[in-house]
Design an enzyme around this catalytic site. Structure first.
Site, PDB file in Angstrom:
ATOM      1  CB  SER A  18      -0.988   0.005   0.982  1.00 42.25           C
ATOM      2  OG  SER A  18      -2.065   0.742   1.092  1.00 42.25           O
ATOM      3  CG  ASP A  32      -7.384  -2.770  -2.924  1.00 39.92           C
ATOM      4  OD1 ASP A  32      -7.765  -2.015  -2.312  1.00 39.92           O
ATOM      5  OD2 ASP A  32      -5.921  -3.011  -2.806  1.00 39.92           O
ATOM      6  CG  HIS A  57      -5.758  -2.440   0.645  1.00 35.14           C
ATOM      7  ND1 HIS A  57      -5.165  -1.909  -0.365  1.00 35.14           N
ATOM      8  CD2 HIS A  57      -5.121  -1.643   1.816  1.00 35.14           C
ATOM      9  CE1 HIS A  57      -4.184  -1.144  -0.151  1.00 35.14           C
ATOM     10  NE2 HIS A  57      -4.239  -0.848   0.943  1.00 35.14           N
TER      11      HIS A  57
END
Length: 276
Positions: free
Chosen positions: A95, A225, A254
């Site tokens: 991320s 996601d 995610h």
């Protein structure tokens, strides 16, 4: 606690497990190095030296008022790598951490880097712009900022209980443990730091950084996601990095470092072994 000190005096905490070829892992927002614990335990048990740090303003690191943006995050990572004398490393970023390692390569090159892995990562650009019409509108990130200012403890609970792990999907079985861990890690961070980081992960354009990748690169992303949508992120990054391999996890959210940890661990190990 083991720490290194950056040029502006910020102390960066890190954990250093195992021995062997080196893997350096950068975590997501608003988390800490602890979010990598499943991957660290697995890879260290497989003969790798695995290092993960708490980004400035997060976890056990200092909470400076300034420097909560990608250039400084990347320079902090460079300081860690240099002070520990690391060479031939595999950089792994999840991320926001994917943005951090991407900007690191953009600013510092790959002299110390053997390979790179982007996991549910934010590059090339999350924000919707005229040049990036598949990005997310600024209102999405303004909403996150507003939620943080209003009640960041509740925001972190809501993110974890909802889109982050996909627990808001029909038939999902929420893990209270995952939710609690996300919340606890988030609340360890500084309010100002984690607030600033929203701009850093959403508005930084990593396009030119990705074009500088010249090492084997693996991109892993879930196609459900809801936080960092795959089309604007994983698929776009894979196209920008010459020779990059994209692995799509069908139906995955995610937070695949937890929800799909067994598959992710194996994919990371296979990639590491392929590098020799």
């Amino acid at each position: 606690m083991p720490t290194i000190t950056t040029q502006d005096g910020t102390q960066i905490y890190y954990k250093d497990w195992g021995s062997g070829p080196v893997v350096v892992m950068s975590h997501g927002w608003p988390l800490t190095a602890d979010s990598w614990e499943s991957q660290m335990l697995f890879l260290a048990s497989q003969g790798y030296r695995v290092i993960a740090h708490d980004r400035r303003g997060h976890g056990r690191s200092s909470q400076p008022w300034h420097g909560n943006e990608m250039d400084t995050y990347a320079d902090d990572l460079a300081t860690l790598i240099e002070q520990l004398g690391l060479q031939a490393i595999t950089l792994v970023g999840f991320s926001t951490g994917g943005g951090e390692i991407t900007r690191y390569i953009g600013r510092h090159g790959t002299r110390r880097v053997a390979a790179a892995v982007l996991v549910s990562a934010v590059p090339p650009l999350m924000l919707k712009t005229a040049a990036n019409p598949i990005g997310l509108p600024i209102e999405v990130f303004d909403g996150i900022r507003a939620g943080q200012v209003a009640d960041r403890s509740q925001l972190y609970k809501d993110l974890a209980a909802g889109p982050f792990f996909g627990f808001n999907r029909p038939g999902a079985k929420p893990s209270q443990g995952m939710i609690d861990s996300f919340w606890m890690q988030g609340m360890m961070g500084g309010h100002k730091n984690t607030h600033d980081c929203i701009k850093a992960f959403s508005e930084t354009d990593f396009t030119e950084d990705l074009k500088k990748f010249d090492v084997p690169t693996l991109v892993i992303h879930g196609d459900d996601d809801q936080v960092v949508p795959i089309d604007a992120a994983g698929r776009s990054s894979a196209r920008l990095v010459e020779g990059a391999r994209l692995i799509v996890y069908p139906g995955a959210p995610h937070g695949i470092t937890d929800t799909h940890k067994e598959r992710l661990n194996q994919d990371l190990l296979d990639f590491l072994k392929a590098q020799g």
